[in-house]
Design a protein around this motif. Structure first.
Motif, short mmCIF file in Angstrom:
data_model
loop_
_atom_site.label_atom_id
_atom_site.label_comp_id
_atom_site.label_asym_id
_atom_site.label_seq_id
_atom_site.Cartn_x
_atom_site.Cartn_y
_atom_site.Cartn_z
N LYS A 162 0.83 -1.21 0.00
CA LYS A 162 0.00 0.00 0.00
C LYS A 162 0.87 1.26 0.00
N CYS A 163 1.95 1.24 0.77
CA CYS A 163 2.84 2.41 0.81
C CYS A 163 3.47 2.67 -0.56
N LYS A 164 3.91 1.59 -1.21
CA LYS A 164 4.47 1.75 -2.56
C LYS A 164 3.42 2.30 -3.51
N ARG A 165 2.21 1.80 -3.40
CA ARG A 165 1.12 2.26 -4.25
C ARG A 165 0.83 3.74 -3.99
N PHE A 166 0.81 4.11 -2.71
CA PHE A 166 0.56 5.51 -2.35
C PHE A 166 1.67 6.40 -2.90
N ASP A 167 2.92 5.96 -2.80
CA ASP A 167 4.03 6.72 -3.37
C ASP A 167 3.85 6.90 -4.87
N ALA A 168 3.37 5.86 -5.55
CA ALA A 168 3.14 5.96 -7.00
C ALA A 168 2.04 6.97 -7.30
N VAL A 169 0.98 6.97 -6.48
CA VAL A 169 -0.11 7.94 -6.68
C VAL A 169 0.40 9.35 -6.45
N LEU A 170 1.18 9.56 -5.40
CA LEU A 170 1.74 10.89 -5.13
C LEU A 170 2.65 11.34 -6.26
N SER A 171 3.45 10.41 -6.77
CA SER A 171 4.34 10.73 -7.89
C SER A 171 3.53 11.13 -9.12
N ALA A 172 2.47 10.40 -9.40
CA ALA A 172 1.61 10.74 -10.55
C ALA A 172 0.94 12.09 -10.34
N ALA A 173 0.50 12.36 -9.11
CA ALA A 173 -0.14 13.64 -8.81
C ALA A 173 0.85 14.78 -8.99
N GLU A 174 2.08 14.58 -8.52
CA GLU A 174 3.10 15.60 -8.67
C GLU A 174 3.39 15.83 -10.16
N HIS A 175 3.45 14.76 -10.91
CA HIS A 175 3.68 14.86 -12.36
C HIS A 175 2.52 15.62 -13.01
N THR A 176 1.29 15.32 -12.57
CA THR A 176 0.12 16.00 -13.10
C THR A 176 0.21 17.49 -12.82
#
Length: 180
Positions: A162-176
C-alpha cells in the motif's frame, strides 16, 4: 445544506459505493429535471474525501478519484495512461493479498484452522473475534478451534504494498501538477 442537496449527496454516494462510475451516475441523471450536475460532482468529491468505512472501501474511493482526475484534466495523452496504470495496479493486487471471499485487498489477514487465509472482516463478526462460520468457506472443513489467527508477516507485506502504491499515486499527482 438543503434537503435536495442532502438527498443528492446521499444518493450519489450510495450509487458510487455500489459500484457505478461517476460517468454512469451522470448519464443516469443527465436528463432528469432539477438535477444539478455541480451538486453531483460535489457529492462525488465528498465521497472521495471521506474516511473509508466498512461500506465504502478506500479502493472504491481511489477508483472514483482517479476517474475524476482523468476527466478533470481532459484525459491528456501523458496523464491518462499513468492514471489507468495506477488504477489497474490498484484494482489487481497480487493474489496472496486478496481475500478469496471478497476478491479485494485484505486489510487484516487471518488464517483459520483449515489453513485458508481471509480478511478478518469477511470471516469475523463486528467484534473481530467471533467467527461468522462454523466451517471453512473454501474447504468446508469444521473450524476447530473456531478462531482466526492474525498473519502478521502478510499484513506487513500488504502495508508495504500500500505504501508503494501511495508513493506511486503521489508521484503521478506531482507529475500531473507539474504538467498542468
Amino acid at each position: 445544506m438543503s434537503d435536495c442537496k442532502s438527498n443528492t449527496q446521499h444518493d450519489v454516494q450510495m450509487l458510487l459505493s455500489q459500484g457505478l462510475s461517476l460517468a454512469d451516475v451522470k448519464r443516469l441523471w443527465s436528463d432528469r429535471p432539477g438535477v444539478d450536475m455541480v451538486a453531483v460532482e460535489a457529492a462525488a468529491t465528498a465521497f472521495v474525501s471521506a474516511a473509508p468505512t466498512r461500506i465504502v472501501s478506500i479502493k472504491r474511493q481511489v477508483s472514483i478519484g482517479l476517474e475524476m482526475v482523468v476527466n478533470e484534466t481532459g484525459g491528456s495523452d501523458l496523464i491518462s495512461p499513468v492514471i489507468e496504470k495506477l488504477r489497474d495496479e490498484y484494482d489487481d493486487p497480487p493474489d496472496i493479498f486478496q481475500c478469496p471471499i471478497m476478491q479485494c485487498l485484505m486489510e487484516n489477514p487471518v488464517v483459520l484452522s483449515s489453513g485458508h487465509m481471509f480478511d478478518r472482516q469477511c470471516v469475523c463478526e463486528d467484534d473481530g473475534i467471533t467467527l461468522k462460520f462454523s466451517r471453512c468457506p473454501i474447504s468446508r472443513l469444521p473450524l476447530e478451534p473456531p478462531v482466526a489467527f492474525p498473519v502478521l508477516k502478510l499484513k506487513a507485506q500488504i502495508i508495504e504494498f500500500k505504501c508503494k502504491r501511495f508513493d506511486a499515486v503521489l508521484s503521478a499527482a506531482e507529475h500531473t501538477r507539474s504538467t498542468a
